[in-house]
Design a protein around this motif. Structure first.
Motif, mmCIF file in Angstrom:
data_model
loop_
_atom_site.group_PDB
_atom_site.id
_atom_site.type_symbol
_atom_site.label_atom_id
_atom_site.label_comp_id
_atom_site.label_asym_id
_atom_site.label_seq_id
_atom_site.Cartn_x
_atom_site.Cartn_y
_atom_site.Cartn_z
ATOM 1 N N THR A 144 -18.291 34.525 -24.746
ATOM 2 C CA THR A 144 -16.901 34.491 -24.072
ATOM 3 C C THR A 144 -16.763 35.531 -22.821
ATOM 4 O O THR A 144 -17.359 36.534 -22.878
ATOM 5 C CB THR A 144 -15.779 34.645 -25.195
ATOM 6 O OG1 THR A 144 -14.562 34.246 -24.601
ATOM 7 C CG2 THR A 144 -15.824 36.177 -25.456
ATOM 8 N N SER A 145 -15.928 35.011 -22.036
ATOM 9 C CA SER A 145 -15.507 35.902 -20.741
ATOM 10 C C SER A 145 -14.352 37.031 -21.055
ATOM 11 O O SER A 145 -13.832 36.726 -22.068
ATOM 12 C CB SER A 145 -15.198 34.729 -19.584
ATOM 13 O OG SER A 145 -16.192 34.007 -19.442
ATOM 14 N N THR A 149 -15.137 30.073 -23.204
ATOM 15 C CA THR A 149 -15.723 30.295 -24.735
ATOM 16 C C THR A 149 -16.873 29.168 -24.790
ATOM 17 O O THR A 149 -16.322 28.132 -24.472
ATOM 18 C CB THR A 149 -14.981 30.539 -25.771
ATOM 19 O OG1 THR A 149 -14.074 31.899 -25.513
ATOM 20 C CG2 THR A 149 -15.575 30.849 -26.896
ATOM 21 N N ALA A 150 -18.129 29.519 -24.923
ATOM 22 C CA ALA A 150 -19.200 28.522 -24.899
ATOM 23 C C ALA A 150 -20.059 28.458 -25.972
ATOM 24 O O ALA A 150 -20.495 29.728 -26.378
ATOM 25 C CB ALA A 150 -19.598 28.287 -23.641
ATOM 26 N N HIS A 151 -20.618 27.613 -26.395
ATOM 27 C CA HIS A 151 -22.108 27.461 -27.286
ATOM 28 C C HIS A 151 -23.054 27.340 -26.470
ATOM 29 O O HIS A 151 -23.283 26.155 -25.840
ATOM 30 C CB HIS A 151 -21.840 26.588 -28.373
ATOM 31 C CG HIS A 151 -22.827 26.470 -29.338
ATOM 32 N ND1 HIS A 151 -23.418 25.170 -29.855
ATOM 33 C CD2 HIS A 151 -23.819 27.388 -29.824
ATOM 34 C CE1 HIS A 151 -24.197 25.450 -30.682
ATOM 35 N NE2 HIS A 151 -24.694 26.939 -30.642
ATOM 36 N N ALA A 152 -24.073 28.196 -26.440
ATOM 37 C CA ALA A 152 -25.286 27.909 -25.535
ATOM 38 C C ALA A 152 -26.511 27.740 -26.302
ATOM 39 O O ALA A 152 -26.903 28.489 -27.314
ATOM 40 C CB ALA A 152 -25.304 28.927 -24.441
ATOM 41 N N GLU A 181 -29.260 27.825 -21.034
ATOM 42 C CA GLU A 181 -28.706 26.910 -20.058
ATOM 43 C C GLU A 181 -27.922 25.701 -20.542
ATOM 44 O O GLU A 181 -27.207 25.075 -19.485
ATOM 45 C CB GLU A 181 -29.682 26.430 -19.026
ATOM 46 C CG GLU A 181 -30.660 25.390 -19.371
ATOM 47 C CD GLU A 181 -31.635 25.230 -20.719
ATOM 48 O OE1 GLU A 181 -32.334 24.342 -20.763
ATOM 49 O OE2 GLU A 181 -31.631 26.508 -21.199
ATOM 50 N N LYS A 182 -28.116 25.263 -21.624
ATOM 51 C CA LYS A 182 -27.383 24.051 -22.304
ATOM 52 C C LYS A 182 -25.994 24.649 -22.771
ATOM 53 O O LYS A 182 -26.077 25.134 -23.791
ATOM 54 C CB LYS A 182 -28.046 23.429 -23.316
ATOM 55 C CG LYS A 182 -29.347 22.882 -22.621
ATOM 56 C CD LYS A 182 -30.127 22.400 -24.025
ATOM 57 C CE LYS A 182 -31.792 21.656 -23.286
ATOM 58 N NZ LYS A 182 -32.368 21.261 -24.494
ATOM 59 N N ILE A 183 -24.815 24.298 -22.147
ATOM 60 C CA ILE A 183 -23.647 24.642 -22.503
ATOM 61 C C ILE A 183 -22.800 23.663 -23.156
ATOM 62 O O ILE A 183 -22.373 22.572 -22.563
ATOM 63 C CB ILE A 183 -22.912 25.337 -21.341
ATOM 64 C CG1 ILE A 183 -23.963 26.273 -20.499
ATOM 65 C CG2 ILE A 183 -21.639 25.792 -21.295
ATOM 66 C CD1 ILE A 183 -24.317 27.452 -21.327
ATOM 67 N N GLU A 184 -21.944 24.038 -24.157
ATOM 68 C CA GLU A 184 -21.018 23.365 -24.801
ATOM 69 C C GLU A 184 -19.753 24.157 -24.872
ATOM 70 O O GLU A 184 -19.698 24.931 -25.456
ATOM 71 C CB GLU A 184 -21.360 22.839 -26.363
ATOM 72 C CG GLU A 184 -20.365 22.015 -27.093
ATOM 73 C CD GLU A 184 -20.528 21.960 -28.368
ATOM 74 O OE1 GLU A 184 -19.592 21.349 -29.134
ATOM 75 O OE2 GLU A 184 -21.510 22.501 -28.887
ATOM 76 N N LEU A 185 -18.668 23.885 -23.831
ATOM 77 C CA LEU A 185 -17.485 24.402 -23.950
ATOM 78 C C LEU A 185 -16.844 24.322 -25.370
ATOM 79 O O LEU A 185 -16.670 23.131 -25.687
ATOM 80 C CB LEU A 185 -16.698 23.965 -23.011
ATOM 81 C CG LEU A 185 -17.254 24.542 -21.467
ATOM 82 C CD1 LEU A 185 -16.287 23.997 -20.227
ATOM 83 C CD2 LEU A 185 -17.566 26.069 -21.104
#
Length: 283
Positions: free
Chosen positions: A33-34, A145-148, A153-157
């Motif tokens: 998360t940012s 916020t994302a699941h990587a 490099e594979k991103i699911e928001l």
């Protein structure tokens, strides 16, 4: 004309290493998360075909060794841009800290040059390009916020985590990622259940987010820098709801639901650490 892009730092709420891949990278599962600690990059067009960097930081190169320079060069070559750019980096994120500062600067460069040069690329397009620069760049292109997965490099928001306070402590001595991954014994690492973190975020359950925060690389970094463990213990003593190393470290962060608790942790750590930050997660 000038374009300004914000480059927020990130923290790893959950980091699990699944194994080493045939390409030499490691297969990862992460939830990131940012946070509201950010660099700011300003882009100005140049008629001359060159890349010029400026920064308020004296701790990073301003030539082709800089990730921002490398990113700008990649964009110019990929889209046949013959004009130049002047880039100023207002550096606020600590360097070599595990907070994704370099990756976020690269992502901001992709977004900024996309706007400056009217390249018409979507965020998904920029994230694909960012994967050529570094594993964390695709996430930083999107932020939030994302699941990587993959090598990161594979991103699911996913849904945002419940907003909270974050206390960050950066020890004096940095740690480079290659030092951690070079001879990593995956079988010896503690495992963390990413599904539990994803479920906690889905349910907007701050207490469960704090409970399931975990970083499989933390013990490896602690062996190289014992200060990580000491600072983490101090954070918990002062009242943080959770304390964890971010990325490959050495920065440790503490989560606090309430402002009063966050300020108590912050003030307690300011007494014996030079670089302490009090920020919030981004909405």
């Amino acid at each position: 004309m000038e374009v300004i892009e914000k480059a927020p730092a990130k923290i790893n709420l959950n980091l699990d290493v699944l194994g080493k891949r045939d390409d030499g990278y490691h297969e990862m599962r992460m939830v990131m998360t940012s946070i509201d600690l950010a660099d700011h990059l300003t882009f100005k067009p140049l008629e001359e075909d060159r890349i010029v960097l400026h920064s308020n930081s004296g701790f990073m190169p301003l030539d082709e060794r800089n990730i921002v320079y490398k990113t700008a060069l990649l964009v110019k070559e990929r889209f046949n841009v013959t004009k130049g750019v002047d880039i100023t980096i207002d550096k606020q994120i600590p360097i070599a800290a595990g907070l994704g500062g370099g990756s976020s600067d690269a992502a901001a460069t992709l977004r900024g040059l996309n706007r400056l040069w009217n390249l018409g690329q979507s965020l998904e397009d920029l994230a694909l390009l960012g994967a050529e620069i570094g594993s964390d760049v695709p996430y930083c292109v999107h932020g939030r916020t994302a699941h990587a997965t993959g090598r990161g490099e594979k991103i699911e928001l996913i849904e945002e985590i419940p907003q909270c306070w974050v206390v960050l402590v950066k020890p004096r001595k940095g740690i480079s990622s290659w030092m951690i991954f070079e001879n990593l014994n995956v079988e010896s690492l503690q495992r963390y259940n990413t599904e539990e973190m994803l479920e906690a975020i889905k349910n907007h359950d701050y207490e469960q987010v704090a409970k399931h925060a975990g970083n499989a690389l933390e013990q490896v970094s602690v062996e190289k820098q014992p200060a990580i463990k000491q600072i983490k213990e101090k954070m918990l003593q002062f009242g943080a709801d959770a304390a964890l190393m971010s990325g490959t470290g050495p920065t440790i962060y503490g989560l606090c639901k309430h402002s009063s608790r966050a300020h108590r942790v912050y003030n307690g750590l300011k007494g014996f650490c030079d670089e302490v930050y009090l920020v919030r997660t981004l909405k």
